[in-house]
Design a protein around this motif. Structure first.
Motif, mmCIF file in Angstrom:
data_model
loop_
_atom_site.group_PDB
_atom_site.id
_atom_site.type_symbol
_atom_site.label_atom_id
_atom_site.label_comp_id
_atom_site.label_asym_id
_atom_site.label_seq_id
_atom_site.Cartn_x
_atom_site.Cartn_y
_atom_site.Cartn_z
ATOM 1 N N ASN A 81 2.810 2.081 27.329
ATOM 2 C CA ASN A 81 1.399 2.248 27.684
ATOM 3 C C ASN A 81 1.148 3.421 28.621
ATOM 4 N N TRP A 82 2.107 3.737 29.466
ATOM 5 C CA TRP A 82 1.838 4.767 30.477
ATOM 6 C C TRP A 82 2.480 6.122 30.179
ATOM 7 N N VAL A 83 3.344 6.178 29.153
ATOM 8 C CA VAL A 83 4.004 7.454 28.858
ATOM 9 C C VAL A 83 4.330 7.538 27.371
ATOM 10 N N SER A 84 4.291 8.759 26.849
ATOM 11 C CA SER A 84 4.783 9.000 25.491
ATOM 12 C C SER A 84 5.536 10.322 25.467
ATOM 13 N N TYR A 188 -7.822 -5.305 22.322
ATOM 14 C CA TYR A 188 -7.606 -4.449 23.492
ATOM 15 C C TYR A 188 -6.669 -3.286 23.230
ATOM 16 N N HIS A 189 -5.682 -3.462 22.355
ATOM 17 C CA HIS A 189 -4.735 -2.409 22.006
ATOM 18 C C HIS A 189 -4.556 -2.356 20.491
ATOM 19 N N THR A 190 -4.601 -1.168 19.945
ATOM 20 C CA THR A 190 -4.444 -1.001 18.496
ATOM 21 C C THR A 190 -3.092 -1.503 18.026
ATOM 22 N N ASN A 191 -2.071 -1.394 18.869
ATOM 23 C CA ASN A 191 -0.726 -1.742 18.401
ATOM 24 C C ASN A 191 -0.467 -3.236 18.293
ATOM 25 N N VAL A 192 -1.442 -4.083 18.600
ATOM 26 C CA VAL A 192 -1.263 -5.510 18.317
ATOM 27 C C VAL A 192 -1.789 -5.871 16.921
ATOM 28 N N MET A 193 -2.488 -4.940 16.290
ATOM 29 C CA MET A 193 -3.042 -5.212 14.956
ATOM 30 C C MET A 193 -2.489 -4.274 13.884
ATOM 31 N N MET A 194 -1.640 -3.304 14.288
ATOM 32 C CA MET A 194 -1.274 -2.243 13.352
ATOM 33 C C MET A 194 0.084 -1.644 13.706
ATOM 34 N N CYS A 195 0.933 -1.497 12.708
ATOM 35 C CA CYS A 195 2.222 -0.823 12.856
ATOM 36 C C CYS A 195 2.368 0.171 11.711
ATOM 37 N N VAL A 196 2.478 1.444 12.038
ATOM 38 C CA VAL A 196 2.626 2.486 11.023
ATOM 39 C C VAL A 196 4.099 2.865 10.906
ATOM 40 N N ALA A 197 4.654 2.717 9.727
ATOM 41 C CA ALA A 197 6.048 3.077 9.454
ATOM 42 C C ALA A 197 6.094 4.262 8.497
ATOM 43 N N ASP A 198 7.283 4.595 8.017
ATOM 44 C CA ASP A 198 7.409 5.796 7.196
ATOM 45 C C ASP A 198 6.712 5.662 5.843
ATOM 46 N N ARG A 199 6.900 4.502 5.185
ATOM 47 C CA ARG A 199 6.318 4.333 3.841
ATOM 48 C C ARG A 199 5.319 3.194 3.741
ATOM 49 N N TYR A 200 5.050 2.533 4.853
ATOM 50 C CA TYR A 200 4.151 1.388 4.827
ATOM 51 C C TYR A 200 3.454 1.244 6.162
ATOM 52 N N CYS A 296 5.532 -3.177 22.353
ATOM 53 C CA CYS A 296 5.109 -2.759 23.689
ATOM 54 C C CYS A 296 6.292 -2.464 24.602
ATOM 55 N N MET A 297 7.448 -3.071 24.303
ATOM 56 C CA MET A 297 8.623 -2.917 25.153
ATOM 57 C C MET A 297 9.395 -1.633 24.884
ATOM 58 N N MET A 298 9.034 -0.920 23.822
ATOM 59 C CA MET A 298 9.820 0.240 23.395
ATOM 60 C C MET A 298 8.979 1.508 23.427
ATOM 61 N N ALA A 299 9.398 2.473 24.229
ATOM 62 C CA ALA A 299 8.761 3.795 24.239
ATOM 63 C C ALA A 299 9.689 4.749 23.498
#
Length: 310
Positions: A81-84, A188-200, A296-299
């Motif tokens: 959440n705080w760094v990318s 509140y966060h897009t990443n609780v409803m969506m995961c973008v992978a390479d082919r799906y 959320c645990m993985m940057a």
């Protein structure tokens, strides 16, 4: 050994993890604690170490940084959440909604990254906190790094103007939409409803407003993604909070919690496993008290290595 063009996962090992009342107001996934603080920390640490062990068993490069007891940062286990970190050498620091989450930007974590990776540009957006404008990293938006698209649902933690600014700086096209849970509350966060992978993509399509739904789906399919649709109930079990990772040999895996995996239907599991194997691990204490899960645990760290290892 990590190849220079693959992924490293930054994870923060908790020391005082617990329920954060400052985030609970707009995080519908959090639950009030049923255990004392010591028990919650002990169980969270057990869950953390277990998932790190599973990732490393699959030759995934995990960089673990031990959190410090002071300042107290109950959500430090969620660094995304705080760094990318980006392949062009950029490191972005983000403005956080909760005051105690702003303390997660600890110099020790940044120094650990810089000791191993080359940071060629720092983009610090954290000063926007003064004006009450927030953008919580790859929680607020989900990146399709290959196609340079950033998907984001509007929320109190996702300022659209800031999103468009960071997309401009990093060379992404923003796709912004409205999304709500089954009770009509903004997600509140897009990443609780969506995961973008390479082919799906794993997506709760039903959460997206009717006005935005087709535009989002069309963008995803145009980029060659198969849409794996999940329900509101599965989203509540963190089935949207997944991350596709790559190991040191270039093999992909989909990482999620055991609760998320257990919520999936057999046909969904079969479809996902047709793309890549699944790694799952119990994260019940972290999910219940923190309102976040495996993703959320993985940057993800795509920075160039400081020294190329042969």
């Amino acid at each position: 050994m990590r190849r220079n063009n693959t992924m490293t996962i930054l994870m923060i090992r908790p020391i005082r993890f617990g329920y954060n009342s400052q985030t609970a107001g707009n995080n519908a996934f959090q639950r009030r604690p049923e255990q004392n603080a010591a028990a919650i920390q002990q169980q969270a640490l057990h869950e953390f170490d277990a998932i790190v062990g599973k990732l490393r068993q699959h030759d995934i490069d995990v960089m673990v940084v031990q959190d410090s007891p002071e300042p107290h940062t109950p959500d430090s286990i969620f660094p995304n959440n705080w760094v990318s970190f980006h392949g062009d050498g950029s490191m972005v620091l983000y403005p956080m909604f909760a005051e105690n989450r702003r303390l997660e930007r600890k110099r020790a974590v940044i120094s650990a990254i810089k000791s191993r990776f080359s940071v060629q540009q720092e983009i610090d957006l954290s000063t926007n906190e003064i004006d009450g404008r927030f953008l919580e990293g790859t929680g607020s938006f989900v990146l399709d790094r290959e196609n340079r698209v950033a998907y984001a649902c509007r929320s109190p933690r996702t300022d659209e103007a800031l999103l468009r600014d960071v997309c401009r700086r990093l060379g992404y096209t923003p796709i912004v939409f409205d999304a709500a849970d089954s009770g009509g509350t903004a997600i509140y966060h897009t990443n609780v409803m969506m995961c973008v992978a390479d082919r799906y993509v794993v997506l709760n399509e039903g959460a997206i407003s009717i006005a935005d739904r087709k535009r989002v789906a069309d963008t995803l399919t145009a980029s060659g993604k198969t849409i794996v649709t999940i329900s509101h109930e599965q989203m509540t079990s963190f089935a949207g909070n997944m991350l596709q990772v790559e190991n040191n040999r270039g093999k992909h895996y989909l990482v999620m919690s055991s609760q998320a995996f257990g919520s999936l239907w057999p046909k969904q599991v079969n479809l996902l496993e047709s793309f890549n194997p699944i790694i799952h691990s119990p994260l019940d204490t972290i999910e219940r008290n923190g309102g976040g899960s495996a993703r959320c645990m993985m940057a993800e760290v795509y920075l160039p290595l400081m020294v190329e290892h042969g």
